[in-house]
Design a protein around this motif. Structure first.
Motif, short mmCIF file in Angstrom:
data_model
loop_
_atom_site.label_atom_id
_atom_site.label_comp_id
_atom_site.label_asym_id
_atom_site.label_seq_id
_atom_site.Cartn_x
_atom_site.Cartn_y
_atom_site.Cartn_z
N LEU A 153 2.24 1.81 -3.49
CA LEU A 153 1.20 2.35 -4.37
C LEU A 153 0.90 3.81 -4.05
N THR A 154 0.84 4.11 -2.75
CA THR A 154 0.58 5.50 -2.35
C THR A 154 1.67 6.41 -2.86
N VAL A 205 -8.89 3.24 0.77
CA VAL A 205 -8.71 1.90 0.21
C VAL A 205 -10.09 1.30 -0.01
N SER A 246 -4.43 2.81 -9.11
CA SER A 246 -3.59 2.03 -8.19
C SER A 246 -4.35 0.79 -7.76
N ILE A 247 -3.84 -0.37 -8.12
CA ILE A 247 -4.54 -1.62 -7.84
C ILE A 247 -3.58 -2.62 -7.20
N SER A 299 3.67 6.04 -5.40
CA SER A 299 3.65 6.23 -6.84
C SER A 299 2.49 7.15 -7.24
N MET A 300 1.40 7.07 -6.50
CA MET A 300 0.25 7.93 -6.78
C MET A 300 0.60 9.38 -6.45
N LYS A 301 1.24 9.60 -5.30
CA LYS A 301 1.58 10.97 -4.89
C LYS A 301 2.61 11.55 -5.84
N VAL A 325 -7.81 6.69 -4.78
CA VAL A 325 -8.01 5.50 -3.97
C VAL A 325 -7.04 4.41 -4.40
N ILE A 326 -6.81 3.47 -3.50
CA ILE A 326 -6.16 2.22 -3.87
C ILE A 326 -7.25 1.17 -3.87
N ILE A 353 -8.18 -2.71 -3.80
CA ILE A 353 -7.68 -4.07 -3.56
C ILE A 353 -8.63 -5.04 -4.25
N PRO A 373 -4.38 7.53 1.04
CA PRO A 373 -5.54 7.43 0.18
C PRO A 373 -6.56 6.46 0.77
N LEU A 403 0.84 -1.21 0.00
CA LEU A 403 0.00 0.00 0.00
C LEU A 403 0.87 1.25 0.00
#
Lengths: 211, 211
Positions: free
Chosen positions: A201-202, B86, B172-173, A204-206, B147-148, B150, B84, A198
């Motif tokens: 992923l966070t 989830v 983001s997955i 890379s999103m930011k 959001v991420i 899952i 973010p 997580l």
């Protein structure tokens, strides 16, 4: 090819091919092409052909590979033709869901024992497996020979469980706990870290938001 | 440091430091040394010092780092100071256990929505979150911004769910399904693959047996 060193990346690809081939076998498909494997595994055709050529002449270019033969050969390389027993330490939520669903479709792995230290859980049955006291670890590992231990204990109990496992001769551990654990040389410990995934992923999103 | 590119390995270490610092904060510890972080995270002292020096002067050598300050700085780099939302797609066994336990102690992540296509599950509540129909994805993602997602759907339903997510703007997955999935450029897809981890452990065990 006994003792041949194969990189983790390659093992990962072979694991995907094996999964794909098991599905093909279940569907009654006799032959697959490298294009089929490439599409189903999300790996380039060239890489698939290179892998298969590297490990031996499994099929004829053009006509495809025999699903059973190829699967057998890949499982021989992986060592999964006779998969080790899997035991779970920690019969809480994660341990239970692991027993109930995660091994579906993994081709051959099955849980042989489940351990917990909670007297309220010991003796109950989850997905057909009876929860044993942690004190019986040594006996169970002795019975099953090579095993993979999945660690699903609550935070703070990980190192104690690992020490317990190692003392009984276990050399392969997959940890779902959120703590870094120490093992002596010769023991392979891997982590499934949802929390770190997580964070990756966070980040890379930011980064995308910032750029 | 906006837009600064940090390697995945480094992010992984920062994620461990953050987890360790959160525990220290909970325990009321005001200062930590690089040795403390090193021991708790299983990362060499030299690497810890190098990381912290690289990201800024967070503390004075010898006296240690202020736990809150250091955590705040690391969370700023990770982007997790405002984590973010989830969401979980698939309210079966894995989806449920994720909701109930996996995010404990991850520091800030929380589930905001849970989706499934099964009419028997839609409307039920798991860990305080009501299962919504997949058709409401777009609305939910619009509400929550970044959001991420899952992915915890059964085998065979992964690509459809991913396409659905991507069409609603999700980038983001994290997939728990056992199938390789395709996403367009710009979407980050990561896998938690228990099956592959088991294959890697099996291979290393067999290699030892053979050698």
């Amino acid at each position: 090819m006994p003792g041949r060193k194969v990189s983790e990346k390659t093992i990962r690809r072979l694991s995907h091919y094996a999964r794909c081939l098991r599905r093909a076998r279940t569907d009654g498909v006799p032959l697959v092409t490298s294009k089929h494997l490439s599409e189903r595994c999300g790996i380039s055709s060239a890489a698939v052909r290179k892998d298969l050529a590297f490990f031996g002449e499994f099929g004829k270019q053009g006509s495809g590979y025999g699903v059973s033969d190829l699967l057998e050969n890949i499982e021989r390389i992986l060592g999964t033709c006779e998969p080790p027993a899997v035991i779970v330490v920690g019969a809480g939520n994660i341990g239970s869901v692991l027993l109930e669903s995660v091994l579906d479709g993994t081709g051959g792995y099955s849980y042989s024992a489940l351990f917990d230290s909670d007297p309220n859980i010991i003796g109950t049955t989850i997905a057909g497996v009876t929860v044993q006291p942690l004190a019986e670890l040594r006996e169970a590992l002795g019975e099953h020979g090579d095993v993979i231990a999945i660690l699903a204990v609550p935070p703070g109990e990980g190192q104690n469980a690992v020490d317990n496992l190692v003392s009984t001769g276990c050399i392969s551990i997959l940890s779902f706990t959120l703590e870094p654990l120490e093992v002596p040389d010769g023991v392979v410990l891997r982590y499934v870290e949802v929390s770190t995934e997580l964070d990756i992923l966070t980040h890379s999103m930011k980064c995308r938001d910032r750029s």
